[in-house]
Design a protein around this motif. Structure first.
Motif, short mmCIF file in Angstrom:
data_model
loop_
_atom_site.label_atom_id
_atom_site.label_comp_id
_atom_site.label_asym_id
_atom_site.label_seq_id
_atom_site.Cartn_x
_atom_site.Cartn_y
_atom_site.Cartn_z
N ARG A 119 0.83 -1.21 0.00
CA ARG A 119 0.00 0.00 0.00
C ARG A 119 0.86 1.25 0.00
O ARG A 119 0.55 2.24 -0.65
CB ARG A 119 -0.94 -0.01 1.20
CG ARG A 119 -2.15 -0.90 0.97
CD ARG A 119 -3.10 -0.85 2.13
NE ARG A 119 -3.68 0.47 2.31
CZ ARG A 119 -4.44 0.80 3.37
NH1 ARG A 119 -4.65 -0.08 4.31
NH2 ARG A 119 -4.96 2.01 3.47
N LYS A 120 1.97 1.19 0.75
CA LYS A 120 2.89 2.33 0.76
C LYS A 120 3.44 2.57 -0.64
O LYS A 120 3.52 3.69 -1.10
CB LYS A 120 4.05 2.06 1.72
CG LYS A 120 3.77 2.47 3.14
CD LYS A 120 5.05 2.34 3.95
CE LYS A 120 4.79 2.53 5.41
NZ LYS A 120 5.89 2.02 6.23
N LYS A 142 2.12 1.66 -3.46
CA LYS A 142 1.05 2.17 -4.32
C LYS A 142 0.89 3.67 -4.10
O LYS A 142 0.73 4.44 -5.04
CB LYS A 142 -0.26 1.45 -4.03
CG LYS A 142 -0.41 0.14 -4.77
CD LYS A 142 -1.82 -0.40 -4.57
CE LYS A 142 -1.99 -1.75 -5.26
NZ LYS A 142 -3.23 -2.40 -4.83
N GLY A 143 0.91 4.06 -2.82
CA GLY A 143 0.79 5.48 -2.49
C GLY A 143 1.94 6.28 -3.07
O GLY A 143 1.75 7.36 -3.61
N TYR A 144 3.14 5.69 -3.00
CA TYR A 144 4.33 6.36 -3.53
C TYR A 144 4.20 6.56 -5.03
O TYR A 144 4.44 7.65 -5.56
CB TYR A 144 5.55 5.50 -3.19
CG TYR A 144 6.85 6.07 -3.68
CD1 TYR A 144 7.43 7.17 -3.05
CD2 TYR A 144 7.50 5.52 -4.78
CE1 TYR A 144 8.62 7.70 -3.49
CE2 TYR A 144 8.69 6.05 -5.23
CZ TYR A 144 9.25 7.13 -4.58
OH TYR A 144 10.42 7.65 -5.04
N HIS A 197 1.48 6.59 -6.69
CA HIS A 197 0.40 7.55 -6.92
C HIS A 197 0.91 8.98 -6.78
O HIS A 197 0.56 9.85 -7.59
CB HIS A 197 -0.74 7.30 -5.94
CG HIS A 197 -1.89 8.26 -6.08
ND1 HIS A 197 -2.61 8.36 -7.24
CD2 HIS A 197 -2.39 9.17 -5.22
CE1 HIS A 197 -3.53 9.30 -7.09
NE2 HIS A 197 -3.43 9.81 -5.88
N LEU A 246 0.92 11.88 -9.57
CA LEU A 246 0.35 13.22 -9.40
C LEU A 246 1.38 14.31 -9.70
O LEU A 246 1.08 15.31 -10.34
CB LEU A 246 -0.17 13.39 -7.97
CG LEU A 246 -1.47 12.67 -7.67
CD1 LEU A 246 -1.80 12.79 -6.20
CD2 LEU A 246 -2.59 13.25 -8.51
N VAL A 271 3.19 23.05 2.35
CA VAL A 271 3.45 21.62 2.23
C VAL A 271 4.43 21.15 3.29
O VAL A 271 4.27 20.11 3.91
CB VAL A 271 3.97 21.29 0.81
CG1 VAL A 271 4.55 19.89 0.76
CG2 VAL A 271 2.84 21.43 -0.20
N ILE A 328 2.74 20.88 6.74
CA ILE A 328 1.87 19.75 7.01
C ILE A 328 2.58 18.43 6.76
O ILE A 328 1.95 17.40 6.58
CB ILE A 328 0.54 19.84 6.23
CG1 ILE A 328 0.81 19.95 4.74
CG2 ILE A 328 -0.27 21.04 6.69
CD1 ILE A 328 -0.45 20.07 3.94
N GLY A 329 3.90 18.47 6.78
CA GLY A 329 4.65 17.22 6.80
C GLY A 329 5.13 16.72 5.46
O GLY A 329 5.41 15.53 5.33
N GLY A 330 5.22 17.61 4.47
CA GLY A 330 5.77 17.19 3.19
C GLY A 330 7.28 17.11 3.29
O GLY A 330 7.92 18.01 3.80
N THR A 331 7.84 15.99 2.81
CA THR A 331 9.30 15.85 2.84
C THR A 331 9.89 16.68 1.70
O THR A 331 9.18 17.09 0.78
CB THR A 331 9.70 14.39 2.63
OG1 THR A 331 9.09 13.94 1.41
CG2 THR A 331 9.24 13.52 3.77
N TYR A 355 9.13 15.17 -1.57
CA TYR A 355 7.79 15.43 -2.07
C TYR A 355 7.73 16.80 -2.75
O TYR A 355 7.13 16.95 -3.81
CB TYR A 355 6.78 15.37 -0.93
CG TYR A 355 5.36 15.62 -1.36
CD1 TYR A 355 4.57 14.57 -1.82
CD2 TYR A 355 4.82 16.90 -1.35
CE1 TYR A 355 3.28 14.79 -2.25
CE2 TYR A 355 3.53 17.13 -1.77
CZ TYR A 355 2.76 16.08 -2.21
OH TYR A 355 1.49 16.31 -2.64
#
Lengths: 335, 222
Positions: A29-30, A32-34, A36, A40, A241, A244-247, A250
């Motif tokens: 799932r991680k 897949k999220g990555y 995704h 984006l 960003v 709110i925790g964007g690395t 990201y």
């Protein structure tokens, strides 16, 4: 404290994730999220390119010009080298026989020369054959008819032994040896200009690579600058960003994709420029080749060359964006 | 959940924002931080967000000493916290849905899950059905509620707010505060900085009063 915590947890609806739950999110799932989030970032980069098409195109054109110049020069060098190699493979020593020589003398000479270890083949072109060839090729047949006798000497075309064709010292020795033959009027070896041409081409090749390196550096700076400005434009977004925790990764991602696209589109446009230029030149080149009785065809970038050009563009874009973002990102911290 | 232990903050200019500040906020507790502007409210919140580091003393969040969190770990730490700003900090280049989805995108959630959670968060703040709107055309109260939706969409354990009602009329302010109270009731630790004493005292929650960087009052909830 402990009781209180339990009480509160029981209040929370089951959909609330605790930290423990978060760590249990499976690797798939991680991943897949990555993917995704890459998807984006990719999409947002493309969207930004299309939302300012003129800007994107201008930048890509600058990149394309910078890339097509060295590519064009490189292709020119490749083609000249090809010509040089064709000439080289047909390096022959031309021996002009004295007009006074009889046919039998020439035949003996030819047989003797064939026995020489330095010589691979000997082609005899009689003076009559030379005249006929000249009549067909030059179109001066009428003029020749006006002459009383054939002015052309008989010619022996000598192919030196394989491996020694390009050795100019060997060819000089061979030539002086042949000149001692009494029947031989003159010996010609066209190797000097070929060596000079090859030296010039080696220089031109270096020049195209140097130019390529300098202009690549230029592309790096151009894209770095553009990305830098884009980052300034979106400074506020970057701050939010990060809050709110964007690395950094990201934040970096869409800019890297933007740089990648500028570079890749620039590379593609450069490829188009080169193809158009080649097509434009192929017609006069074909005519020229026809005049030289050659089947010479212009060498293009080829499949791998084309891929390489676009890849180099994309890589430069990516790298330029990377430098720009790396330099600036640490300065943009929420305060 | 949030523990300040003799925290001092002195800025390079020599200005002392916080002086030997100590307090403890329990898991699931809600508290208001009050005081005049310049009393150190924002500095305190920034420390919890790891935007500032104490000059001396320690801040512990969920048992974790913030002094020991490495730079690279800061983003992951921040994902456990939701923040609401006075000026909303919304992004006007994207619609309501994408504003709220941002924290989830950052955490790398899948699209299906993101859609579900964003709609749930918007529903909670009463903005359901405005997903496609650009936040710029929302009213001040709606923008603030959107900011709250974004702060809670990733289900943080801690919710911080810096003057969330600063620009709103009393009725809207109360609505917003009630919203925060709802989150507290589901187990989120909530800390709100506000100088609106009347509103804050009417909420009946714990009150931390700062004055020139010193904690002068700590009224437990009634």
């Amino acid at each position: 404290m402990h009781n209180r915590r339990r009480k509160i947890e029981s209040k929370s609806p089951p959909s609330f994730l605790t930290i423990k739950d978060k760590s249990q999110i499976s690797f798939i799932r991680k991943l897949k999220g990555y993917i995704h989030s890459h998807h984006l970032a990719f999409g947002s980069a493309v969207h930004r390119l299309f939302s300012q098409p003129f800007r994107a195109l201008t930048i890509s054109f600058v990149v394309a010009i910078a890339l097509s110049l060295p590519s064009g020069l490189y292709i020119a060098v490749i083609n000249l080298q090809k010509i040089a190699n064709i000439e080289e493979s047909s390096t022959t020593v031309t021996v002009f026989i004295k007009m006074t020589a009889t046919q039998s003398q020439i035949n003996t000479l030819q047989e003797n020369l064939l026995l020489d270890a330095d010589i691979a083949t000997v082609n005899y072109i009689s003076s009559q054959q030379g005249l006929d060839d000249f009549r067909i090729e030059s179109g001066f047949g009428d003029v020749l008819d006006m002459l009383d006798e054939n002015p052309l000497p008989a010619v022996l075309l000598i192919q030196p032994k394989t491996g020694a064709q390009y050795d100019s010292n060997f060819l000089k020795q061979l030539a002086s040896k042949l000149r001692t033959e009494t029947l031989i009027e003159n010996v010609e070896v066209d190797i000097v200009w070929l060596n000079r041409l090859k030296a010039i081409l080696a220089l031109a090749e270096r020049l195209s690579l140097t130019l390529g390196a300098i202009l690549s550096f230029g592309v790096l700076l151009i894209i770095g600058n553009v990305i830098s400005l884009a980052l300034d434009d979106r400074r506020n977004e970057v701050l939010v960003v990060k809050l709110i925790g964007g690395t950094n990764a990201y934040v970096r991602r869409p800019f890297l994709y933007t740089g990648f696209w500028y570079g890749a589109i620039g590379g593609f446009l450069a490829w188009i420029f080169v193809v158009i230029a080649l097509y434009w030149m192929s017609i006069p080149v074909a005519r020229l080749a026809e005049l030289y009785h050659s089947f010479f065809e212009l060498e293009g970038l080829g499949f791998f060359g084309s891929i390489a050009l676009v890849s180099i563009g994309a890589a430069l874009g990516l790298l330029g964006a990377w430098f720009a973002v790396a330099r600036q990102l640490s300065n943009i911290e929420p305060k | 959940m949030i523990l300040f232990d003799r925290v001092n903050k002195r800025y390079p200019s020599g200005y002392e924002a916080l002086k030997s500040l100590s307090f403890n906020l329990d898991f699931g507790e809600m508290a208001f931080l009050t005081g005049h502007s310049g009393a150190g409210k924002s500095t305190l919140l920034k420390m919890i967000m790891l935007m500032e580091k104490p000059t001396s003393g320690q801040v512990l969040v969920d048992g974790q000493n913030l002094n020991r969190i490495h730079r690279n770990q800061i983003p992951y730490y921040r994902r456990n916290i939701g923040v609401v700003f006075q000026n909303h900090q919304l992004l006007f280049d994207r619609n309501v849905f994408n504003n709220v989805a941002l924290p989830l995108l950052i955490s790398g959630l899948q699209p299906r899950e993101i859609g579900r959670r964003v709609r749930a968060a918007l529903d909670k703040v009463g903005l359901a059905g405005k997903e496609k709107t650009n936040p710029i055309i929302l009213s001040g109260g709606e923008q603030q509620r959107l900011g709250i939706a974004r702060a809670v969409v990733h289900k943080p354990q801690i919710l911080l707010a810096d003057e969330p009602t600063g620009n709103l009329d009393p009725q809207l302010s109360e609505e917003i505060m009630n919203l925060f109270q709802n989150f507290c009731e589901v187990g989120v630790t909530v800390l709100i900085a506000s100088h609106d004493l009347d509103l804050v005292s009417s909420m009946g929650q714990r009150l931390l009063k700062l004055e020139k960087g010193i904690l002068v009052e700590d009224e437990k909830s009634l």
